[in-house]
Write an enzyme that holds these catalytic residues in place. Structure first.
Site, PDB file in Angstrom:
ATOM      1  N   CYS A 166       0.837  -1.203   0.000  1.00 56.42           N
ATOM      2  CA  CYS A 166       0.000   0.000   0.000  1.00 56.42           C
ATOM      3  C   CYS A 166       0.875   1.259   0.000  1.00 56.42           C
ATOM      4  CB  CYS A 166      -0.899  -0.009   1.229  1.00 56.42           C
ATOM      5  SG  CYS A 166      -1.947   1.459   1.387  1.00 56.42           S
TER       6      CYS A 166
ATOM      7  N   CYS B 225       0.338   3.204   3.542  1.00 53.95           N
ATOM      8  CA  CYS B 225       0.845   2.757   4.843  1.00 53.95           C
ATOM      9  C   CYS B 225       1.906   1.668   4.757  1.00 53.95           C
ATOM     10  CB  CYS B 225      -0.313   2.286   5.715  1.00 53.95           C
ATOM     11  SG  CYS B 225      -1.057   0.741   5.148  1.00 53.95           S
TER      12      CYS B 225
ATOM     13  N   CYS C 137      -7.236  -1.327   1.594  1.00 55.50           N
ATOM     14  CA  CYS C 137      -6.131  -1.752   2.442  1.00 55.50           C
ATOM     15  C   CYS C 137      -6.690  -2.002   3.850  1.00 55.50           C
ATOM     16  CB  CYS C 137      -5.053  -0.671   2.474  1.00 55.50           C
ATOM     17  SG  CYS C 137      -3.753  -0.986   3.693  1.00 55.50           S
TER      18      CYS C 137
ATOM     19  N   CYS D 191      -5.020   0.893   6.464  1.00 57.95           N
ATOM     20  CA  CYS D 191      -5.344   2.332   6.419  1.00 57.95           C
ATOM     21  C   CYS D 191      -6.670   2.637   5.721  1.00 57.95           C
ATOM     22  CB  CYS D 191      -4.213   3.117   5.751  1.00 57.95           C
ATOM     23  SG  CYS D 191      -4.043   2.851   3.971  1.00 57.95           S
TER      24      CYS D 191
ATOM     25  N   CYS E 259      -8.211  -6.074  -9.568  1.00 56.74           N
ATOM     26  CA  CYS E 259      -7.816  -5.029 -10.509  1.00 56.74           C
ATOM     27  C   CYS E 259      -7.457  -3.787  -9.692  1.00 56.74           C
ATOM     28  CB  CYS E 259      -8.975  -4.755 -11.465  1.00 56.74           C
ATOM     29  SG  CYS E 259      -8.562  -3.679 -12.839  1.00 56.74           S
TER      30      CYS E 259
END
Length: 166
Positions: A83, A86, A131, A134, A154
């Protein structure tokens, strides 16, 4: 470049069709973190300081990057996609495949890396991928991927960073 104009046109069209049909849009775009408690949280001002404008639009406002615009679409080294908000590891390169859609695609996330929720924006129902640390919007998951899961995660490349394994 993000699809701001396209999103504007699609949203305007959806609202017009909704008004004609006598019904309102089913879901408005909210900050991804609004629906769940996440370990990493920041104010919008803090997120803007931490992210690029494109990352902020995608991760915090559920935007979509232009297809084929991300260098991660062509990333083929062995490593981990994490991510951009984070740094939580999200996908192994072992599960990446070329979906032909213009966005990095994977058939399986790492254990505990994502949260899924229903996204009813623009008059359609999809499964949004966030995510788990976060709450950043990553993309959507579809059931047209390869074996063994037959899923296609995707993802927006701008929402991720790549770490090569040595």
């Amino acid at each position: 470049m993000l699809l701001s104009r396209r999103r504007f046109v699609i949203a305007g069209s959806a609202l017009t069709l909704s008004a004609v049909a006598g019904s309102a849009c089913a879901h408005s775009i909210a900050s991804p973190a609004d629906a769940h408690d996440f370990a990493v949280t920041h104010t919008d001002a803090q997120w803007r300081d931490l992210l690029t404008p494109d990352q902020f639009d995608v991760l915090r406002r559920a935007g979509t990057e232009t297809p084929y615009s991300s260098p991660l679409n062509d990333e083929h080294r062995h490593g981990t996609f994490g991510c951009a908000g984070c740094a939580l590891p999200l996908f192994s390169s072992d599960t990446k495949f070329d979906s032909g859609t213009g966005w990095p695609s994977f058939w399986k996330p790492l254990a505990g890396a994502i949260v899924e929720r229903t996204d009813s924006t623009f008059g359609m129902t999809r499964t949004e991928v966030l995510c788990s640390r976060c709450g950043g919007h990553l993309g959507h998951v579809f059931d047209d991927g390869p074996a063994p899961t037959h899923l296609r995660y995707c993802m927006n490349g701008v929402a991720m960073n790549f770490t090569a394994l040595t």
